[in-house]
Write an enzyme that holds these catalytic residues in place. Sequence first.
Site, PDB file in Angstrom:
ATOM      1  N   GLY A  14       0.809  -1.230   0.000  1.00 32.00           N
ATOM      2  CA  GLY A  14       0.000   0.000   0.000  1.00 32.00           C
ATOM      3  C   GLY A  14       0.836   1.270   0.000  1.00 32.00           C
ATOM      4  O   GLY A  14       0.469   2.268   0.628  1.00 32.00           O
ATOM      5  N   SER A  16       1.108   3.321  -2.329  1.00 29.55           N
ATOM      6  CA  SER A  16       0.473   4.375  -3.145  1.00 29.55           C
ATOM      7  C   SER A  16      -0.458   5.260  -2.321  1.00 29.55           C
ATOM      8  O   SER A  16      -0.926   6.277  -2.801  1.00 29.55           O
ATOM      9  CB  SER A  16      -0.325   3.728  -4.283  1.00 29.55           C
ATOM     10  OG  SER A  16      -1.239   2.770  -3.759  1.00 29.55           O
ATOM     11  N   VAL A  66      -2.676  -7.714  -2.378  1.00 31.03           N
ATOM     12  CA  VAL A  66      -2.285  -8.460  -1.165  1.00 31.03           C
ATOM     13  C   VAL A  66      -3.267  -9.592  -0.840  1.00 31.03           C
ATOM     14  O   VAL A  66      -2.951 -10.481  -0.053  1.00 31.03           O
ATOM     15  CB  VAL A  66      -2.124  -7.547   0.080  1.00 31.03           C
ATOM     16  CG1 VAL A  66      -1.026  -6.512  -0.128  1.00 31.03           C
ATOM     17  CG2 VAL A  66      -3.438  -6.890   0.487  1.00 31.03           C
ATOM     18  N   ASN A  92       0.976  -2.582   5.332  1.00 26.63           N
ATOM     19  CA  ASN A  92       0.253  -1.313   5.486  1.00 26.63           C
ATOM     20  C   ASN A  92      -1.034  -1.270   4.666  1.00 26.63           C
ATOM     21  O   ASN A  92      -1.952  -0.521   5.007  1.00 26.63           O
ATOM     22  CB  ASN A  92       1.193  -0.165   5.072  1.00 26.63           C
ATOM     23  CG  ASN A  92       0.447   1.120   4.816  1.00 26.63           C
ATOM     24  OD1 ASN A  92       0.021   1.803   5.744  1.00 26.63           O
ATOM     25  ND2 ASN A  92       0.250   1.452   3.529  1.00 26.63           N
ATOM     26  N   SER A 144      -4.930  -0.242  13.863  1.00 28.81           N
ATOM     27  CA  SER A 144      -5.759   0.972  14.010  1.00 28.81           C
ATOM     28  C   SER A 144      -6.230   1.117  15.447  1.00 28.81           C
ATOM     29  O   SER A 144      -6.394   0.111  16.162  1.00 28.81           O
ATOM     30  CB  SER A 144      -6.987   0.853  13.105  1.00 28.81           C
ATOM     31  OG  SER A 144      -7.933   1.864  13.431  1.00 28.81           O
ATOM     32  N   TYR A 157     -13.767  -3.948  10.271  1.00 21.94           N
ATOM     33  CA  TYR A 157     -12.418  -3.360  10.346  1.00 21.94           C
ATOM     34  C   TYR A 157     -11.785  -3.642  11.711  1.00 21.94           C
ATOM     35  O   TYR A 157     -10.613  -4.025  11.797  1.00 21.94           O
ATOM     36  CB  TYR A 157     -12.570  -1.863  10.102  1.00 21.94           C
ATOM     37  CG  TYR A 157     -11.300  -1.063   9.974  1.00 21.94           C
ATOM     38  CD1 TYR A 157     -10.441  -1.233   8.889  1.00 21.94           C
ATOM     39  CD2 TYR A 157     -10.974  -0.090  10.925  1.00 21.94           C
ATOM     40  CE1 TYR A 157      -9.291  -0.460   8.767  1.00 21.94           C
ATOM     41  CE2 TYR A 157      -9.848   0.695  10.800  1.00 21.94           C
ATOM     42  CZ  TYR A 157      -9.003   0.509   9.718  1.00 21.94           C
ATOM     43  OH  TYR A 157      -7.870   1.278   9.598  1.00 21.94           O
ATOM     44  N   ALA A 159     -12.448  -6.106  13.734  1.00 22.78           N
ATOM     45  CA  ALA A 159     -12.125  -7.532  13.819  1.00 22.78           C
ATOM     46  C   ALA A 159     -10.832  -7.832  13.062  1.00 22.78           C
ATOM     47  O   ALA A 159      -9.951  -8.553  13.551  1.00 22.78           O
ATOM     48  CB  ALA A 159     -13.272  -8.367  13.245  1.00 22.78           C
ATOM     49  N   LYS A 161      -8.364  -5.741  12.250  1.00 21.91           N
ATOM     50  CA  LYS A 161      -7.174  -5.110  12.851  1.00 21.91           C
ATOM     51  C   LYS A 161      -6.832  -5.740  14.203  1.00 21.91           C
ATOM     52  O   LYS A 161      -5.654  -5.847  14.558  1.00 21.91           O
ATOM     53  CB  LYS A 161      -7.399  -3.601  12.995  1.00 21.91           C
ATOM     54  CG  LYS A 161      -7.534  -2.851  11.659  1.00 21.91           C
ATOM     55  CD  LYS A 161      -6.286  -2.938  10.804  1.00 21.91           C
ATOM     56  CE  LYS A 161      -6.283  -1.897   9.687  1.00 21.91           C
ATOM     57  NZ  LYS A 161      -5.119  -2.028   8.795  1.00 21.91           N
TER      58      LYS A 161
HETATM   59  P1  NAP Z   1      -5.159   5.046   1.830  1.00 16.83           P
HETATM   60  O1  NAP Z   1      -4.537   6.362   1.512  1.00 16.83           O
HETATM   61  O2  NAP Z   1      -6.538   4.757   1.393  1.00 16.83           O
HETATM   62  O3  NAP Z   1      -4.167   3.901   1.328  1.00 16.83           O
HETATM   63  C1  NAP Z   1      -4.537   2.544   1.341  1.00 16.83           C
HETATM   64  C2  NAP Z   1      -3.457   1.775   0.612  1.00 16.83           C
HETATM   65  O4  NAP Z   1      -3.782   0.384   0.653  1.00 16.83           O
HETATM   66  C3  NAP Z   1      -3.342   2.165  -0.860  1.00 16.83           C
HETATM   67  O5  NAP Z   1      -1.984   2.225  -1.202  1.00 16.83           O
HETATM   68  C4  NAP Z   1      -3.993   0.995  -1.589  1.00 16.83           C
HETATM   69  O6  NAP Z   1      -3.441   0.750  -2.875  1.00 16.83           O
HETATM   70  C5  NAP Z   1      -3.598  -0.130  -0.661  1.00 16.83           C
HETATM   71  N1  NAP Z   1      -4.434  -1.310  -0.888  1.00 16.83           N
HETATM   72  C6  NAP Z   1      -5.746  -1.475  -0.597  1.00 16.83           C
HETATM   73  N2  NAP Z   1      -6.135  -2.698  -0.958  1.00 16.83           N
HETATM   74  C7  NAP Z   1      -5.050  -3.336  -1.481  1.00 16.83           C
HETATM   75  C8  NAP Z   1      -4.803  -4.621  -2.015  1.00 16.83           C
HETATM   76  N3  NAP Z   1      -5.783  -5.539  -2.081  1.00 16.83           N
HETATM   77  N4  NAP Z   1      -3.560  -4.913  -2.460  1.00 16.83           N
HETATM   78  C9  NAP Z   1      -2.562  -3.993  -2.401  1.00 16.83           C
HETATM   79  N5  NAP Z   1      -2.738  -2.756  -1.889  1.00 16.83           N
HETATM   80  C10 NAP Z   1      -3.959  -2.432  -1.440  1.00 16.83           C
HETATM   81  O7  NAP Z   1      -5.189   4.815   3.396  1.00 16.83           O
HETATM   82  P2  NAP Z   1      -4.141   5.113   4.547  1.00 16.83           P
HETATM   83  O8  NAP Z   1      -4.811   6.005   5.509  1.00 16.83           O
HETATM   84  O9  NAP Z   1      -2.814   5.491   3.999  1.00 16.83           O
HETATM   85  O10 NAP Z   1      -4.078   3.676   5.217  1.00 16.83           O
HETATM   86  C11 NAP Z   1      -2.884   2.916   5.360  1.00 16.83           C
HETATM   87  C12 NAP Z   1      -3.086   1.930   6.506  1.00 16.83           C
HETATM   88  O11 NAP Z   1      -3.284   2.667   7.720  1.00 16.83           O
HETATM   89  C13 NAP Z   1      -4.300   1.023   6.368  1.00 16.83           C
HETATM   90  O12 NAP Z   1      -3.997  -0.276   6.804  1.00 16.83           O
HETATM   91  C14 NAP Z   1      -5.328   1.662   7.281  1.00 16.83           C
HETATM   92  O13 NAP Z   1      -6.259   0.711   7.745  1.00 16.83           O
HETATM   93  C15 NAP Z   1      -4.427   2.183   8.387  1.00 16.83           C
HETATM   94  N6  NAP Z   1      -5.013   3.253   9.202  1.00 16.83           N
HETATM   95  C16 NAP Z   1      -5.339   4.459   8.657  1.00 16.83           C
HETATM   96  C17 NAP Z   1      -5.872   5.458   9.468  1.00 16.83           C
HETATM   97  C18 NAP Z   1      -6.246   6.813   8.961  1.00 16.83           C
HETATM   98  O14 NAP Z   1      -6.858   7.578   9.726  1.00 16.83           O
HETATM   99  N7  NAP Z   1      -5.901   7.186   7.748  1.00 16.83           N
HETATM  100  C19 NAP Z   1      -6.077   5.200  10.820  1.00 16.83           C
HETATM  101  C20 NAP Z   1      -5.721   3.960  11.340  1.00 16.83           C
HETATM  102  C21 NAP Z   1      -5.179   2.996  10.522  1.00 16.83           C
HETATM  103  P3  NAP Z   1      -4.191   1.138  -4.263  1.00 16.83           P
HETATM  104  O15 NAP Z   1      -4.922   2.420  -4.021  1.00 16.83           O
HETATM  105  O16 NAP Z   1      -3.044   1.238  -5.232  1.00 16.83           O
HETATM  106  O17 NAP Z   1      -5.106   0.011  -4.611  1.00 16.83           O
END
Ligand code: NAP
Length: 245
Positions: A14, A16, A66, A92, A144, A157, A159, A161
């Site tokens: 992830g 990107s 993934v 990630n 998370s 989500y 469950a 995490k």
């Molecule tokens: P984001 O900007 O939406 O990024 C999500 C990333 O996951 C993207 O790079 C996406 O790639 C990738 N992804 C999703 N499904 C995938 C798959 N099947 N195979 C490969 N890549 C996949 O979100 P983010 O906030 O950066 O989140 C990153 C992590 O932090 C996640 O695990 C999220 O649950 C966790 N998190 C985020 C927050 C928050 O407030 N933002 C809080 C707690 C935890 P593509 O777009 O290229 O498909």
Amino acid sequence: MQTQKATKIALVSGGSGGIGRAICVALAKNGCFVYINYMKNRAGAEQCLAELQRAGGAGELCPFDVCDMEGAAAAVNAVAERHGRLDILINNAGIIADGLFMTMSPENWTRVIDTNLHGFYNLTRPAIEHMARQKSGAVVSISSAASLAPNRGQTNYAAAKAGLNAASRSLAAEVARLGIRVNVVAPGLIETEMIQDAPKEHIKKLVPMARIGRPEEVADVVAFLCSDASSYMTGQIVSVNGGMI
Ligand code: NAP
């Protein structure tokens, strides 16, 4: 391919997205050669590579889903075989599909568990084999705050995490004697695409620091957990959430 400057080989799922991009840049600044995984958002992954190079680092794009067990294992094995090692794995990649449990579709339950939890298995299992052989390695997974405190509309989500937290702690105990460290970072609300629809003003009131976090604030902790500065830390769930819980 130029890996002369790099001291460690890292794969970030992830890369990107918002947090993944910041993690890739932080690891590259620490001297890692970074494989930037993405699924759909090639432009985001290219932006990540450009940022990382601007920061003086090196890396390469590494597209795969993934959720695809064979594809993920093939990517891990290709990286490890190319360099003769894999030092760092960051799980990630993640998605949300929020909704009340009573009306949650089987699809939204399954795809959230698939990406956030099965993705961990699909990448970590083959990675651990290489790390065990080289007797070193660091795995950091992004969980998370939702895994640690109840949150309406996020049973799927939470469950997934919470499963990631528990799996990481057990795995850490299994592989500690092989020189492999396994930790989790549990962010609170971080400014990325993922939270574009979240009620930010309401959530800010629940955060003692009264603000949303930046991806770099998560990435710096991840980079620390991958570095020798955290050499006696394993099996930990580190919250990065402005003091929320
Ligand atoms: P984001 O900007 O939406 O990024 C999500 C990333 O996951 C993207 O790079 C996406 O790639 C990738 N992804 C999703 N499904 C995938 C798959 N099947 N195979 C490969 N890549 C996949 O979100 P983010 O906030 O950066 O989140 C990153 C992590 O932090 C996640 O695990 C999220 O649950 C966790 N998190 C985020 C927050 C928050 O407030 N933002 C809080 C707690 C935890 P593509 O777009 O290229 O498909």
